[in-house]
Structures are given as C-alpha cells and as structure tokens.
Design a protein around this motif. Structure first.
Motif, PDB file in Angstrom:
ATOM      1  N   SER A 213      -2.355   4.164   0.803  1.00 41.89           N
ATOM      2  CA  SER A 213      -3.250   3.315   0.015  1.00 41.89           C
ATOM      3  C   SER A 213      -4.719   3.619   0.239  1.00 41.89           C
ATOM      4  O   SER A 213      -5.569   3.155  -0.530  1.00 41.89           O
ATOM      5  CB  SER A 213      -2.988   1.837   0.312  1.00 41.89           C
ATOM      6  OG  SER A 213      -3.392   1.493   1.621  1.00 41.89           O
TER       7      SER A 213
ATOM      8  N   TYR B  62       0.748   7.480  -8.050  1.00 44.28           N
ATOM      9  CA  TYR B  62       0.589   7.975  -6.686  1.00 44.28           C
ATOM     10  C   TYR B  62       0.959   9.453  -6.600  1.00 44.28           C
ATOM     11  O   TYR B  62       0.316  10.222  -5.874  1.00 44.28           O
ATOM     12  CB  TYR B  62       1.457   7.164  -5.713  1.00 44.28           C
ATOM     13  CG  TYR B  62       0.704   6.106  -4.949  1.00 44.28           C
ATOM     14  CD1 TYR B  62      -0.319   6.452  -4.069  1.00 44.28           C
ATOM     15  CD2 TYR B  62       1.008   4.760  -5.088  1.00 44.28           C
ATOM     16  CE1 TYR B  62      -1.011   5.486  -3.354  1.00 44.28           C
ATOM     17  CE2 TYR B  62       0.319   3.784  -4.379  1.00 44.28           C
ATOM     18  CZ  TYR B  62      -0.688   4.163  -3.507  1.00 44.28           C
ATOM     19  OH  TYR B  62      -1.384   3.208  -2.797  1.00 44.28           O
TER      20      TYR B  62
ATOM     21  N   SER C  45       6.185   5.267  -9.239  1.00 45.21           N
ATOM     22  CA  SER C  45       4.981   5.665  -8.513  1.00 45.21           C
ATOM     23  C   SER C  45       4.394   6.971  -9.040  1.00 45.21           C
ATOM     24  O   SER C  45       3.883   7.792  -8.277  1.00 45.21           O
ATOM     25  CB  SER C  45       5.295   5.797  -7.011  1.00 45.21           C
ATOM     26  OG  SER C  45       6.338   6.719  -6.795  1.00 45.21           O
TER      27      SER C  45
ATOM     28  N   PHE D 111      -2.398   0.258  -6.621  1.00 51.50           N
ATOM     29  CA  PHE D 111      -2.272   1.021  -5.387  1.00 51.50           C
ATOM     30  C   PHE D 111      -1.809   0.147  -4.222  1.00 51.50           C
ATOM     31  O   PHE D 111      -1.079   0.598  -3.346  1.00 51.50           O
ATOM     32  CB  PHE D 111      -3.609   1.670  -5.020  1.00 51.50           C
ATOM     33  CG  PHE D 111      -3.992   2.826  -5.896  1.00 51.50           C
ATOM     34  CD1 PHE D 111      -3.083   3.822  -6.222  1.00 51.50           C
ATOM     35  CD2 PHE D 111      -5.286   2.933  -6.400  1.00 51.50           C
ATOM     36  CE1 PHE D 111      -3.433   4.890  -7.032  1.00 51.50           C
ATOM     37  CE2 PHE D 111      -5.656   3.999  -7.215  1.00 51.50           C
ATOM     38  CZ  PHE D 111      -4.728   4.981  -7.537  1.00 51.50           C
ATOM     39  N   ALA D 112      -2.247  -1.113  -4.203  1.00 50.49           N
ATOM     40  CA  ALA D 112      -2.001  -1.970  -3.037  1.00 50.49           C
ATOM     41  C   ALA D 112      -0.600  -2.549  -2.995  1.00 50.49           C
ATOM     42  O   ALA D 112      -0.089  -2.847  -1.912  1.00 50.49           O
ATOM     43  CB  ALA D 112      -3.028  -3.109  -3.013  1.00 50.49           C
ATOM     44  N   ASN D 113       0.058  -2.709  -4.143  1.00 47.08           N
ATOM     45  CA  ASN D 113       1.281  -3.521  -4.186  1.00 47.08           C
ATOM     46  C   ASN D 113       2.559  -2.726  -4.413  1.00 47.08           C
ATOM     47  O   ASN D 113       3.581  -3.304  -4.773  1.00 47.08           O
ATOM     48  CB  ASN D 113       1.144  -4.608  -5.253  1.00 47.08           C
ATOM     49  CG  ASN D 113       0.056  -5.609  -4.902  1.00 47.08           C
ATOM     50  OD1 ASN D 113      -0.390  -5.685  -3.760  1.00 47.08           O
ATOM     51  ND2 ASN D 113      -0.383  -6.385  -5.880  1.00 47.08           N
TER      52      ASN D 113
ATOM     53  N   GLY E  14       0.778  -1.230   0.000  1.00 49.04           N
ATOM     54  CA  GLY E  14       0.000   0.000   0.000  1.00 49.04           C
ATOM     55  C   GLY E  14       0.807   1.276   0.000  1.00 49.04           C
ATOM     56  O   GLY E  14       0.358   2.288   0.539  1.00 49.04           O
ATOM     57  N   PHE E  15       2.018   1.258  -0.592  1.00 50.38           N
ATOM     58  CA  PHE E  15       2.872   2.447  -0.662  1.00 50.38           C
ATOM     59  C   PHE E  15       3.165   2.996   0.729  1.00 50.38           C
ATOM     60  O   PHE E  15       3.394   4.182   0.902  1.00 50.38           O
ATOM     61  CB  PHE E  15       2.218   3.508  -1.547  1.00 50.38           C
ATOM     62  CG  PHE E  15       3.210   4.466  -2.186  1.00 50.38           C
ATOM     63  CD1 PHE E  15       4.338   4.006  -2.817  1.00 50.38           C
ATOM     64  CD2 PHE E  15       2.994   5.833  -2.166  1.00 50.38           C
ATOM     65  CE1 PHE E  15       5.250   4.880  -3.407  1.00 50.38           C
ATOM     66  CE2 PHE E  15       3.890   6.724  -2.756  1.00 50.38           C
ATOM     67  CZ  PHE E  15       5.019   6.240  -3.372  1.00 50.38           C
TER      68      PHE E  15
ATOM     69  N   ILE F 119      -8.950   0.734  -3.307  1.00 47.09           N
ATOM     70  CA  ILE F 119      -7.864   0.433  -2.362  1.00 47.09           C
ATOM     71  C   ILE F 119      -7.316  -0.976  -2.544  1.00 47.09           C
ATOM     72  O   ILE F 119      -6.194  -1.260  -2.105  1.00 47.09           O
ATOM     73  CB  ILE F 119      -8.289   0.650  -0.895  1.00 47.09           C
ATOM     74  CG1 ILE F 119      -9.309  -0.383  -0.444  1.00 47.09           C
ATOM     75  CG2 ILE F 119      -8.780   2.066  -0.681  1.00 47.09           C
ATOM     76  CD1 ILE F 119      -9.554  -0.363   1.059  1.00 47.09           C
ATOM     77  N   THR F 120      -8.077  -1.860  -3.189  1.00 51.26           N
ATOM     78  CA  THR F 120      -7.565  -3.207  -3.427  1.00 51.26           C
ATOM     79  C   THR F 120      -7.028  -3.390  -4.839  1.00 51.26           C
ATOM     80  O   THR F 120      -6.589  -4.491  -5.186  1.00 51.26           O
ATOM     81  CB  THR F 120      -8.656  -4.263  -3.141  1.00 51.26           C
ATOM     82  OG1 THR F 120      -9.804  -3.991  -3.939  1.00 51.26           O
ATOM     83  CG2 THR F 120      -9.056  -4.232  -1.676  1.00 51.26           C
TER      84      THR F 120
END
Length: 956
Positions: A756, A545, A542, A530-532, A279-280, A525-526
């Motif tokens: 995340s 993000y 990124s 974004f999650a990994n 999740g960053f 969010i899943t």
C-alpha cells in the motif's frame, strides 16, 4: 500586447518543489566547491570506470495533478469486494482522528528512528503504549516495539527458540492450523540454517514425540477458526526442554485467556486489525512478546523508561547492544526497520477505544459470528468449529466452488479451502446486513433466509468456557483518558510537539537519507482502492495493483540497470536476505551448494554480516585501507583463499564512508573471477540514480531502500520497503509466494510486501522523470560537498575520493576535539538539539565522528543554518579548550537545555541566553526539548518497558 504569447502548457513544477536549492544557490554552492557546473562536479566525483553506465531515459516528469490523475485511473482498476477471507488480514475502521492527526500528519510520518531520545519522547511514548498494550493482552512480561509482519515474527520466534531452548533437538514443529503464509516464511528461513520444520496437527503430538523438537509454533485461534486449550501441550513441551511460541489474534485476546497464562514462552502476531487498513498486505505492525528472562535475546527494538540528568522520567531505546549495528553476525536478528508508524496507529486505536471499547468490538464481532453460524446450520451447512471467535470453516451442502461463485457474484470474498469447504471471517466493519448477505450466498435457490433478530435473541456465545479471559487489561490511565475526539486530538498534538521531524527541521542523517516525502506522493495511500484490498483476493480484483507493481518494477530496473525486480521484501534487511538467498539458490542450481563464504568489508553496516549469517553463509571480513576504501590486495588474497567456497561479496556503494571507490569495477571482477556473486548494497543509491547503474558496472543483485532513495517516509522507524534488483541469471531465484506464479521462497507474509505504500515511489518517479531523478542525484552530491567545504576548516572531513570530494554524505572527525577539550561526539550531538537540529549519524561507521547527509531536498538556507550551528559549536569547543568555559560545566556537557531548567535557580557558569539562544535566529522559532540528556546506563540497569504508574510522572 506582450512580445511573446502566454504559454498554453505548464512546466513540471514538481522537480523544483522536491529539490531545495534554487539556480542562484546552486551557482554559489558550486563556486565554493570550485566547479563551474553540476556536470563538472559529478565528473570529479564518479570514477571514470563507471561513468556512462546509467541506462535511465532522461524523460520529462509529470506534474502533480497529472500524475495523481494517472494513478487514480490505475487505482480504479482495483475492485473493492467485501472481504471475509481472514487468514490474518481483516477489514477495520481507522478512527478518523487517528487518520488525520497521525497517519496523514508529517510530524509523525517524517520522523526518524528514535536513536536521539531527547527529541523523540512523543513517538517513544506512543511505542511504550504499544508495548504495554501487547504485554497486557498477551499476558507476557515484555514486548518489543514491533516487527515487520506476523510471518517474519514467527520466523524470528523459531530462531529465538533455537537459541534459548534447553532441548538440542534439530527440528521445529509448526501447527498446520497456522496461517499458510506463516508456514511458507518459516520454511524459507529454516532451510539455510539447517532447521527442519515439521508441519502437523498438535492434537496428535504425544509426550514422547515432543522430544524431536526444540520449539513449537501454535495458532490461537487457529487459522480456520478453532480455539484449542494448549495448556497441557505447553507443559509437556517444557518437560522435554522445548519452548512454545503462540501466534495470537490481539482482538480475540480481549475475550480469551492470554497465552502467557498458559505458560507460552513467546507470543506473536499482527496488530493490523487495530486500525490499520488491509493495504493489499502491508505495511502492518507485528508484535513479539516474551518472558523477562529472555529480554536480551528478543529481536527488534525495545523502548524503555530511564531518567534524564534532572532525574525526570525519560524514554529511550533500551539495550541497543542486542542490535546488528553493535553485534553484527552475532546479533539476535538482522531487522533494522520496524513498523513504527503502524505500531503507533495500533497504539492509538487502543488508547482511543480503551479496554471497554476493545472488548465491546470483540464481543460484537463474536456475537455476529455466532448468529451467522446458527443461520448457516439452519440452511443445511455444517460448521467444523464448536468454539470460535470470528472465523469458521463451513462444510458446504453443495460444492464449495458454487458457493464461492455465488459470493463473487454478490461482491463478497470467502476463503477457499478445498472442494467441500470454505472459510469465512467477520470483523468490526460487519453488521446485520453483512450476515444476511452471507446467508444469501450460502442459501440454495428458493431457500428462505433465517430471521436475524429471532436467531440473535436465542443465540448463545461460542467461546470455550474454560478459556474465557478473567484478567483485566489496559488499566493504565493512558488507555482510559482519551476517549473523546477532542482529548485524543490534543494528546496526539502534545506527543508530536515533543519531537523533531522533517516538518520542523533538516535531519542530516548520514546513511539514512531523510528527504522530502511530498504530499502528492502520500495522498494515494489512503485511497480506498489501494487501502482496502485483501492480499489474497482473487487476482482479477487487483488489476490496478498489478499495473502499479509492473510499472514500478520497470521504473526501478531502468534506474538501476538490473533485469528483474522483486517488490516483496518489506524492509532493507529483508531485501538483503532475499538477495543472498537468490545467490545461494543460483549456486545450488549449478551444483555448487558448497559455496558458503561471504566476504564483507570491515566498514559495512551491521545488517550485512547479520543477514549473511541468517542466510547460512560464513562471514569473512575484508580489511579497509586508511582512506576507508576496500583493501583490494586483502580482497584478492581472501577471494583466492576461499576460491572453492566463495559465494558472494557484500559491498555498499558508494561506500559506507560516503565515497565512490575508484576500484569498484576491479573489485567486482575479482569476485566474478573466483566464482562468486556481487551483492551491491543499494543503501546509497540516491547518489547514483541517473549517473551510473550498479547492474551495469558489476553488481549481480542489489536491494533498494525505497524509504531512502525513493521517498517512502521513515515513519519514526518504519515502514520501509527493500525490493531487490537482479541480473537475468538470478531472476529465477527471486522471492516467490503461494499467490504468485513462482510459489517457493516467500520472505514475508504478503506477495508484494508493503504494497500500500508503493504508490509513494511510483508517484515520485513519475513526477520527477529521468531528468529529475538525475538532477536529484547531482544535487545530493553538491549539497554534501558544499557542507564538507564549509565545515572542513572547523572539523576535518575524514574520507574523500581521488579528487578530494565526497559522494552524497561526509564524515566529520571529532576525535581530535575529544583530546583537546574533553568534548565528545555525543556532547556535540546533544548541543545541536539546542540549535533545533536532529544530530547527524553519530559514531557510524567510525566511532567519534558525525556522518552528515543533507539530501537534495534541503535549501541552501537550511544547509547554511546547519553549518552556522556547527561553526558556533566549534567556537564553544574552542572556549573550552582555552579555559573560557569550564571543562565540565559548559553548554555542550549540559546540553540539551530544557525550558523548565530556565525558571529555577541557574546553576551554571554560563548564561541562560547562551544556553537556549546560541544564535539570535533561534528566537523566531525555538524547539524546546521536553527532557534533558537521557541516562542510558540507568535505563539498561533498571529496565522497564511498559507504561509506568502515573505516580512516577506526578512525583517527578
């Protein structure tokens, strides 16, 4: 043919889906308040001095599908490399039954902090499992229900050691083998408290040198992989009166001697790799464990076992007298939000895998690492660690930059250390192909790769023999019962059924803002994009993000009127802290470091004084008048008295009493005239968005609770996000991070905190648009005033503004009823459970009151249902007053009533039907509390904070 053509475009449907009341409902609600329009109501509520200060563009929002598509395009700009960076963050598998039945389940993510234990037994049990997991793996006697991240947990450990160590030495030693982000946060937290942090190699510490430290922080295993035996060092530290904290990897502790067995005083770390995505950088649950003797000084929440009024085991939050809402500046910590949702994921990860499953995961990760190391040696590289778990640092045979470049070309991220060394970590998602891909990166051109199978057959383990774990763990049945998906699914369902969350009912918590957490906001969010992502991945990976955070910062600046925004603080408490640090740094930059007085109204939330103390400021309390407003004369006098030392005023607006104070601009002017800065607590920003802007009417800095105003769900008591907005002169002093352009002053482990879950707020703002955000504020004000009007003849409304109106919440005064009937505010709160409601905020900010905040998301029908429950309860109190009900044996004193209570002999002087169906509408959809009223005193006198033997439940 129709007279008008069918439309070719769609209206934004989301605003109407977020806001509960329909147009005809709004008209009826306005009629009750005596106003002809929303604008007329708002004009009567908001003081003239701050009207028109909003700079929010009243733009149209996007529809749900359109906003999701736009965010998907942003997410696609993130690059998903295989991450071997480590440094406290590891790829992992979130078991799909946990993903579907917990993380993506509103029964879990919309729940509130379990301050009402009778309707929180499910999430309390999950947290008790978490505490048991931590105690077992660390070898400690007691653990809390999570903290914010490993770095802030380490900072809490430092101040914990300062309070409790026998040594009065001025310095704290932190091993250079700790994660770098942990050391950065330690430095930030130590500076305002006058603590010197000495970073060095613990192997060089001599017994005599230890006398300089009140505490030590060690990493086990070390950040770059080594595993050291710290037992002798711990004993030497204890001999000079110092305490020792150990930051430990929970997965490694399934194989290694737990720190409790070599006499550590505190063990802390992250539970991220127990099923929570990267999740960053967050949100991730930290853990904190210590000795039983130190339990009253432990930061954070603590779940304990008590009994209900029938003697049945029941869970509750224990020893709440430690918390900041009770102890204020004397509290053990300012942390209010934990990471409950994430702790529950980690808890269920352990429940699902069990002790054997966890050990097998750890053994497999270690075995793969050992094979990897043998191959690296065969390829001509050197590995610095003789003993390791899953992480090593490699002295490369060619420049480290070449290896890192080769890794990038292969879609892999390694950890850069220096010109000749790189670090790498393996995790549960790795397999043979992962090891071979790493060998390929390290191999010179034309060099043959090692043979995996042959190496694996001849390769031994590389754990130190003297530190192999011998103590069993997770022996409780809960960790040995639910290993099939069917069993786990049913266990999670059974826990959720015990609780009340927003998926069942309105939660009218004043000061907490339990509004809709829309599914369209939650879905991203899943997403893997974004999650990994690892928080320390190269910046070019990124870009999505970066766009998300840039746009969200701009959105929040526009909503607040501030010039700059930091998204790093991962809770409201951390936002408060970061805001005060910015003010301190600003004064210091002007040669006024001596400004250390913080004025705080007596009505303030307890985190305010607790945070001021942590920031090294002296708290001076400002009185409030009989209407709950700041006593401006007292403020003037104290600002004058402390003119040379005045650093800041912390003030919540609208006030903690739910009122727009008329004198806010004068209050800000007084502080500025005496050289101070205004910290305007944005906890109640949901009453101001689109109507007025704190950055334009006097605030210098505000934190925002994204888990309140901007729709990030509470998750049972966390996650939260508490970004801060500042005026331009404070922008240079926003939190920094080693991975940001501004390097100094990190307040949490990851550059963007709980990154995340930021897509939730981005989606909310994008879908609402400026028009929708303004309307949400208007409806929040309307709903609160509607409830106040409907209930004022039954319960006095304690505080109102100049025109007899409240802001977004109202305080109902139940104190007169205690005198006339003996019925307490707690009795009313528990009786509301029988009506299927979570009680409003009880006895805050005024003892003996209920603070009600309905939010804009609740329909008029639901508002009326709540009002009808409160009116019915008032009639029951009247029956006590006139003697119809017995003063002690009545539906309020015995509430809540359980289903099991009905099947036995009925001992009460009132009927069963009245007890459980006080309104006929409850027959259609009845919530049954799993336990009766919980005995708080018993729970604190007989403190038990881990899973009790199953015989306790069986005997009951």
């Amino acid at each position: 043919m129709h007279n008008a053509p069918f439309p070719l475009t769609t209206d934004n449907e989301f605003i109407a889906r977020h806001i509960g009341p329909r147009e005809h409902d709004i008209e009826a609600m306005l009629a009750l308040t005596g106003h002809g329009s929303l604008q007329a109501l708002v004009d009567s509520v908001i003081p003239g001095s701050i009207k028109g200060t909003s700079v929010l563009e009243l733009s149209k929002g996007q529809g749900e599908a359109e906003a999701l598509a736009a965010l998907k395009a942003i997410a696609a700009k993130n690059q998903l490399f295989r991450n071997h960076i480590g440094q406290g963050y590891y790829p992992c598998h979130t078991p799909t039954p946990i993903l579907r039945n917990l993380l993506e389940n509103p029964a879990w993510y919309t729940a509130y902090t379990p301050y009402q234990p009778e309707i929180s037994q499910g999430r309390l049990e999950a947290l008790l499992n978490f505490q048991t997991l931590v105690c077992d793996l660390t070898g400690m006697q007691i653990a809390n229900a999570s903290l914010l991240d490993e770095a802030t947990a380490a900072a809490e450990a430092m101040t914990f050691c300062k309070r409790l160590a026998k040594s009065k030495a001025p310095a704290f030693f932190a091993s250079r083998h700790c994660h770098p982000q942990t050391l950065d946060v330690l430095r930030t937290r130590a500076q305002p408290l006058g603590i010197e942090v000495v970073i060095g190699d613990e192997a060089a510490l001599e017994g005599q040198g230890l006398e300089a430290y009140f505490g030590l922080l060690l990493q086990y295993p070390a950040s770059t992989g080594a595993i050291a035996d710290h037992g002798a060092l711990v004993q030497r530290a204890h001999a000079v009166g110092a305490l020792v904290a150990v930051a430990a990897d929970l997965l490694a502790l399934t194989l290694l001697t737990p720190p409790g067995e070599f006499d550590a005083d505190v063990v802390l770390g992250s539970a991220q790799r127990f099923g929570v995505p990267l999740g960053f950088g967050g949100p991730h649950a930290a853990y904190f464990a210590t000795r039983d003797a130190f339990k009253r000084d432990m930061p954070g929440r603590l779940v304990g076992v008590s009994i209900d009024r029938f003697g049945k085991p029941a869970l509750r939050l224990a020893m709440q007298t430690r918390e900041q809402h009770i102890r204020r500046e004397k509290a053990t910590s300012n942390i209010c939000t934990a990471q409950v949702l994430l702790a529950n994921i980690a808890s269920m990860y352990a429940v699902y895998h069990g002790p054997q499953g966890l050990a097998q995961i750890a053994q497999r990760v270690h075995r793969l690492t050992a094979v990897l190391v043998q191959g690296l040696l065969q390829l001509g590289h050197a590995v610095e660690q003789a003993h390791f778990f899953d992480t090593v640092s490699v002295v490369t045979a060619r420049p480290a930059a070449d290896v890192l470049a080769a890794a990038q070309g292969a879609g892999l991220n390694l950890r850069p250390i220096d010109a000749q060394r790189v670090g790498l970590s393996l995790d549960e998602t790795c397999e043979q192909a992962s090891v071979e891909a790493l060998w390929q990166v390290f191999a010179a051109p034309g060099q043959s790769l090692p043979a995996f199978v042959a190496l694996a057959e001849g390769c031994g383990d590389c754990l130190p023999v003297q530190l192999l774990r011998e103590t069993p763990f997770l022996q409780h049945p809960v960790f040995n019962r639910y290993h099939s998906e069917t069993a786990l699914m049913r266990y999670l369902r059974s826990l959720a059924d015990k609780d009340l969350a927003l998926d069942r009912t309105m939660i009218a918590l004043g000061s907490c803002t339990m509004k809709l957490n829309a599914a369209s906001e939650m879905i991203p969010i899943t997403w893997p994009e974004f999650a990994n992502l690892h928080p320390f991945a190269p910046a070019e990976q990124s870009l999505g993000y970066r766009q998300l955070t840039d746009e969200l910062q701009a959105m929040l600046c526009e909503a607040t009127g501030y010039d700059a925004m930091s998204l790093q603080p991962n809770a409201g408490s951390q936002g408060e802290y970061a805001g005060l640090l910015a003010i301190r740094a600003y004064h210091a930059s002007r040669g006024e470091a001596g400004r250390d007085v913080c004025l705080i109204p007596s009505s303030a939330h307890g985190t305010n004084p607790a945070t001021a103390q942590m920031a090294g400021l002296r708290v001076v309390v400002v009185n409030c008048d009989e209407r709950g407003n700041v006593d401006v004369a007292d403020l003037q006098a104290k600002a004058e008295q402390h003119r040379a030392q005045l650093a800041a005023l912390m003030i919540t607006y609208p006030s903690t009493h739910g009122v727009f104070e008329e004198g806010i601009t004068r209050i800000c002017d007084i502080i500025h005239a005496h050289g101070g800065q205004v910290y305007l607590d944005g906890a109640n920003m949901n009453a101001m968005v689109g109507l007025c802007a704190p950055g334009k009417f006097g605030g210098d800095v505000s934190h925002l609770n994204l888990h309140k105003t901007f729709c990030i769900p509470h998750g049972g008591g966390g996650p939260g996000v508490g970004p801060i907005g500042v005026k331009a002169h404070l922008a240079p002093f926003l939190p920094g991070h080693a991975h940001l352009e501004h390097k100094q002053g990190a307040v949490c482990a990851a550059p963007y905190g709980s990154a995340s879950i930021l897509p939730i707020t981005w989606m909310y703002i994008r879908m609402m648009g400026g028009e929708g955000l303004k309307r949400a504020s208007q409806l929040a004000i309307l709903s609160a005033n509607y409830i106040a009007r409907r209930l004022e003849e039954y319960y006095p409304v304690l505080y109102t503004g100049e025109n007899g109106l409240v802001a977004h919440e109202c305080i109902l005064d139940l104190r007169p009823l205690k005198d006339s009937s003996g019925i307490s505010v707690e009795d009313v709160a528990k009786r509301l459970i029988d009506f299927g409601f979570h009680a409003p905020t009880m006895s805050f900010p005024v003892a003996g009151t209920l603070m009600v905040e309905p939010t804009e998301s609740e329909s008029k029908e639901e508002l009326d249902r709540f009002c009808e429950a409160m009116i019915c309860i008032r009639e029951e109190i009247r029956a006590v007053e006139n003697g119809t009900f017995d003063a002690l044996d009545n539906p309020l004193k015995n509430a809540p009533h359980t289903a099991s209570e009905l099947v036995g002999e009925w001992p009460h002087r009132y009927g069963r039907e009245l007890a459980v169906y006080p309104l006929q509408t409850l027959r259609e959809n009845k919530y049954w509390p799993p336990v009766g009223r919980v005995d708080n005193v018993y729970g604190d006198r007989n403190l038990a904070c881990a899973c009790p033997p199953m015989s306790v439940y069986q005997d009951a």
